[in-house]
Scaffold this motif. Structure first.
Motif, PDB file in Angstrom:
ATOM      1  N   THR A  34      31.989  52.086  31.918  1.00 23.14           N
ATOM      2  CA  THR A  34      32.565  50.778  32.226  1.00 23.14           C
ATOM      3  C   THR A  34      33.123  50.785  33.646  1.00 23.14           C
ATOM      4  O   THR A  34      34.030  51.565  33.957  1.00 23.14           O
ATOM      5  CB  THR A  34      33.698  50.423  31.227  1.00 23.14           C
ATOM      6  N   PHE A  35      32.557  49.922  34.498  1.00 26.92           N
ATOM      7  CA  PHE A  35      33.026  49.821  35.885  1.00 26.92           C
ATOM      8  C   PHE A  35      34.382  49.114  35.904  1.00 26.92           C
ATOM      9  O   PHE A  35      34.517  48.003  35.408  1.00 26.92           O
ATOM     10  CB  PHE A  35      32.020  49.059  36.739  1.00 26.92           C
ATOM     11  N   LEU A  36      35.378  49.775  36.467  1.00 31.32           N
ATOM     12  CA  LEU A  36      36.731  49.216  36.528  1.00 31.32           C
ATOM     13  C   LEU A  36      37.099  48.733  37.923  1.00 31.32           C
ATOM     14  O   LEU A  36      38.118  48.073  38.090  1.00 31.32           O
ATOM     15  CB  LEU A  36      37.747  50.266  36.059  1.00 31.32           C
ATOM     16  N   GLY A  37      36.302  49.072  38.917  1.00 28.34           N
ATOM     17  CA  GLY A  37      36.543  48.579  40.262  1.00 28.34           C
ATOM     18  C   GLY A  37      36.551  49.663  41.313  1.00 28.34           C
ATOM     19  O   GLY A  37      36.533  50.853  41.027  1.00 28.34           O
ATOM     20  N   CYS A  38      36.572  49.201  42.539  1.00 27.83           N
ATOM     21  CA  CYS A  38      36.655  50.086  43.709  1.00 27.83           C
ATOM     22  C   CYS A  38      38.134  50.226  44.063  1.00 27.83           C
ATOM     23  O   CYS A  38      38.839  49.225  44.179  1.00 27.83           O
ATOM     24  CB  CYS A  38      35.876  49.471  44.866  1.00 27.83           C
ATOM     25  N   ILE A  39      38.593  51.445  44.246  1.00 25.48           N
ATOM     26  CA  ILE A  39      40.025  51.631  44.485  1.00 25.48           C
ATOM     27  C   ILE A  39      40.418  51.721  45.961  1.00 25.48           C
ATOM     28  O   ILE A  39      41.599  51.696  46.259  1.00 25.48           O
ATOM     29  CB  ILE A  39      40.592  52.833  43.711  1.00 25.48           C
ATOM     30  N   ASN A  40      39.461  51.788  46.849  1.00 24.57           N
ATOM     31  CA  ASN A  40      39.822  51.825  48.269  1.00 24.57           C
ATOM     32  C   ASN A  40      39.075  50.777  49.101  1.00 24.57           C
ATOM     33  O   ASN A  40      39.087  50.830  50.318  1.00 24.57           O
ATOM     34  CB  ASN A  40      39.624  53.223  48.862  1.00 24.57           C
ATOM     35  N   VAL A  49      39.745  46.721  42.769  1.00 24.93           N
ATOM     36  CA  VAL A  49      40.805  46.645  41.754  1.00 24.93           C
ATOM     37  C   VAL A  49      41.975  45.807  42.258  1.00 24.93           C
ATOM     38  O   VAL A  49      42.825  45.390  41.479  1.00 24.93           O
ATOM     39  CB  VAL A  49      41.322  48.034  41.310  1.00 24.93           C
ATOM     40  N   CYS A  50      41.996  45.534  43.549  1.00 24.19           N
ATOM     41  CA  CYS A  50      43.072  44.738  44.138  1.00 24.19           C
ATOM     42  C   CYS A  50      42.728  43.255  44.250  1.00 24.19           C
ATOM     43  O   CYS A  50      43.572  42.458  44.646  1.00 24.19           O
ATOM     44  CB  CYS A  50      43.443  45.301  45.509  1.00 24.19           C
ATOM     45  N   ASN A  51      41.517  42.870  43.891  1.00 31.00           N
ATOM     46  CA  ASN A  51      41.113  41.471  43.949  1.00 31.00           C
ATOM     47  C   ASN A  51      41.600  40.760  42.688  1.00 31.00           C
ATOM     48  O   ASN A  51      41.050  40.954  41.608  1.00 31.00           O
ATOM     49  CB  ASN A  51      39.598  41.344  44.086  1.00 31.00           C
ATOM     50  N   LYS A  52      42.617  39.931  42.840  1.00 27.57           N
ATOM     51  CA  LYS A  52      43.234  39.239  41.700  1.00 27.57           C
ATOM     52  C   LYS A  52      42.289  38.267  41.005  1.00 27.57           C
ATOM     53  O   LYS A  52      42.557  37.825  39.898  1.00 27.57           O
ATOM     54  CB  LYS A  52      44.483  38.473  42.153  1.00 27.57           C
ATOM     55  N   TYR A  53      41.195  37.921  41.665  1.00 27.08           N
ATOM     56  CA  TYR A  53      40.258  36.953  41.109  1.00 27.08           C
ATOM     57  C   TYR A  53      38.952  37.600  40.664  1.00 27.08           C
ATOM     58  O   TYR A  53      38.043  36.928  40.214  1.00 27.08           O
ATOM     59  CB  TYR A  53      39.990  35.836  42.127  1.00 27.08           C
ATOM     60  N   GLY A  54      38.872  38.899  40.790  1.00 29.82           N
ATOM     61  CA  GLY A  54      37.684  39.639  40.387  1.00 29.82           C
ATOM     62  C   GLY A  54      38.060  40.670  39.342  1.00 29.82           C
ATOM     63  O   GLY A  54      38.838  40.376  38.422  1.00 29.82           O
ATOM     64  N   VAL A  55      37.562  41.879  39.504  1.00 29.49           N
ATOM     65  CA  VAL A  55      37.858  42.936  38.530  1.00 29.49           C
ATOM     66  C   VAL A  55      39.335  43.335  38.542  1.00 29.49           C
ATOM     67  O   VAL A  55      39.793  44.018  37.641  1.00 29.49           O
ATOM     68  CB  VAL A  55      36.971  44.197  38.738  1.00 29.49           C
ATOM     69  N   GLY A  56      40.076  42.887  39.543  1.00 33.55           N
ATOM     70  CA  GLY A  56      41.497  43.184  39.631  1.00 33.55           C
ATOM     71  C   GLY A  56      42.397  42.169  38.951  1.00 33.55           C
ATOM     72  O   GLY A  56      43.618  42.263  39.030  1.00 33.55           O
ATOM     73  N   SER A  57      41.812  41.222  38.241  1.00 34.58           N
ATOM     74  CA  SER A  57      42.609  40.212  37.541  1.00 34.58           C
ATOM     75  C   SER A  57      43.319  40.837  36.344  1.00 34.58           C
ATOM     76  O   SER A  57      42.683  41.449  35.491  1.00 34.58           O
ATOM     77  CB  SER A  57      41.716  39.068  37.044  1.00 34.58           C
ATOM     78  N   LYS A  58      44.631  40.667  36.276  1.00 32.26           N
ATOM     79  CA  LYS A  58      45.385  41.269  35.168  1.00 32.26           C
ATOM     80  C   LYS A  58      45.051  40.634  33.823  1.00 32.26           C
ATOM     81  O   LYS A  58      45.500  41.105  32.784  1.00 32.26           O
ATOM     82  CB  LYS A  58      46.883  41.214  35.434  1.00 32.26           C
ATOM     83  N   TYR A  59      44.240  39.581  33.835  1.00 31.71           N
ATOM     84  CA  TYR A  59      43.814  38.935  32.594  1.00 31.71           C
ATOM     85  C   TYR A  59      42.455  39.443  32.120  1.00 31.71           C
ATOM     86  O   TYR A  59      42.039  39.147  31.012  1.00 31.71           O
ATOM     87  CB  TYR A  59      43.778  37.413  32.774  1.00 31.71           C
ATOM     88  N   ASP A  60      41.777  40.201  32.972  1.00 35.12           N
ATOM     89  CA  ASP A  60      40.474  40.750  32.621  1.00 35.12           C
ATOM     90  C   ASP A  60      40.657  41.884  31.611  1.00 35.12           C
ATOM     91  O   ASP A  60      41.510  42.745  31.780  1.00 35.12           O
ATOM     92  CB  ASP A  60      39.784  41.275  33.889  1.00 35.12           C
TER      93      ASP A  60
END
Length: 141
Positions: A34-40, A49-60
Motif C-alpha cells: 500500500t503506497f502511503l506517500g513520498c516523505i521528502n 505525505v504532506c499534501n493535505k489534498y492528496g495522500v496526505g489528507s488526514k481523512y484518507d
C-alpha cells in the motif's frame, strides 16, 4: 546532477537539509504493497505525505496522519506511530532500495537511520500529537 526532491525541516531550532536524495517512498500494509506517500517530496506533489489534498489528507483511510486509520493510529501494528510495532511502513526509493522502516519503535531491528526522520518519529512518540508532528515534518502553517 538532477535533484529529485529537496526538503527543509525546522527541528529543535536548527535547520536540516535533505541532501540530493531520491524520492523516499513509504509503503505499508500486507507485504508493504500500500503506497502511503513520498516523505521528502514537496508538499504540493500529489503523492507527498504532506499534501493535505492528496495522500496526505488526514481523512484518507491510508494516510499516516489519520489517527483512526491503520496507518495513523498509535495502536495499529501497521502504523509508524505505534511505539511497539514490528510491522511499520518501509521506506524505499523508486528502484526498491530500502532506507529502513518508518517506525516510532526505537527497538525495531531495521528502523530508519535517516536522522531527520528519526527525530520526527521520536517527537511523535514523546508528544503523541499528530498535528504537531505533521507541522514539524511538513513545515506547514
Amino acid at each position: 546532477m538532477k535533484v529529485t526532491c529537496c526538503l527543509i525541516v525546522l527541528l529543535a531550532g536548527s535547520v536540516l537539509y535533505a541532501q540530493s536524495t531520491p524520492a523516499l517512498l513509504l509503503f505499508g500494509g500486507k507485504d508493504h504493497k500500500t503506497f502511503l506517500g513520498c516523505i521528502n517530496c514537496t508538499a504540493t506533489s500529489s503523492g507527498s505525505v504532506c499534501n493535505k489534498y492528496g495522500v496526505g489528507s488526514k481523512y484518507d483511510t491510508n494516510c499516516i496522519w489519520n489517527k483512526y486509520g491503520d496507518f495513523g493510529s498509535k495502536y495499529s501494528d501497521s502504523s509508524p506511530w505505534n511505539k511497539y510495532s514490528s510491522d511499520a511502513p518501509i521506506i524505499v526509493d523508486k528502484d526498491g532500495g530500502s532506507y529502513g522502516y518508518f517506525s516510532a519503535n526505537k527497538y525495531h531491528s531495521d528502523r530508519t537511520r535517516i536522522k531527520w526522520l528519526v527525530r520526527i518519529l521520536d517527537f511523535q512518540a514523546d508528544h503523541d500529537d499528530l498535528e504537531a508532528t505533521r507541522d514539524l515534518m511538513c513545515n506547514s502553517d
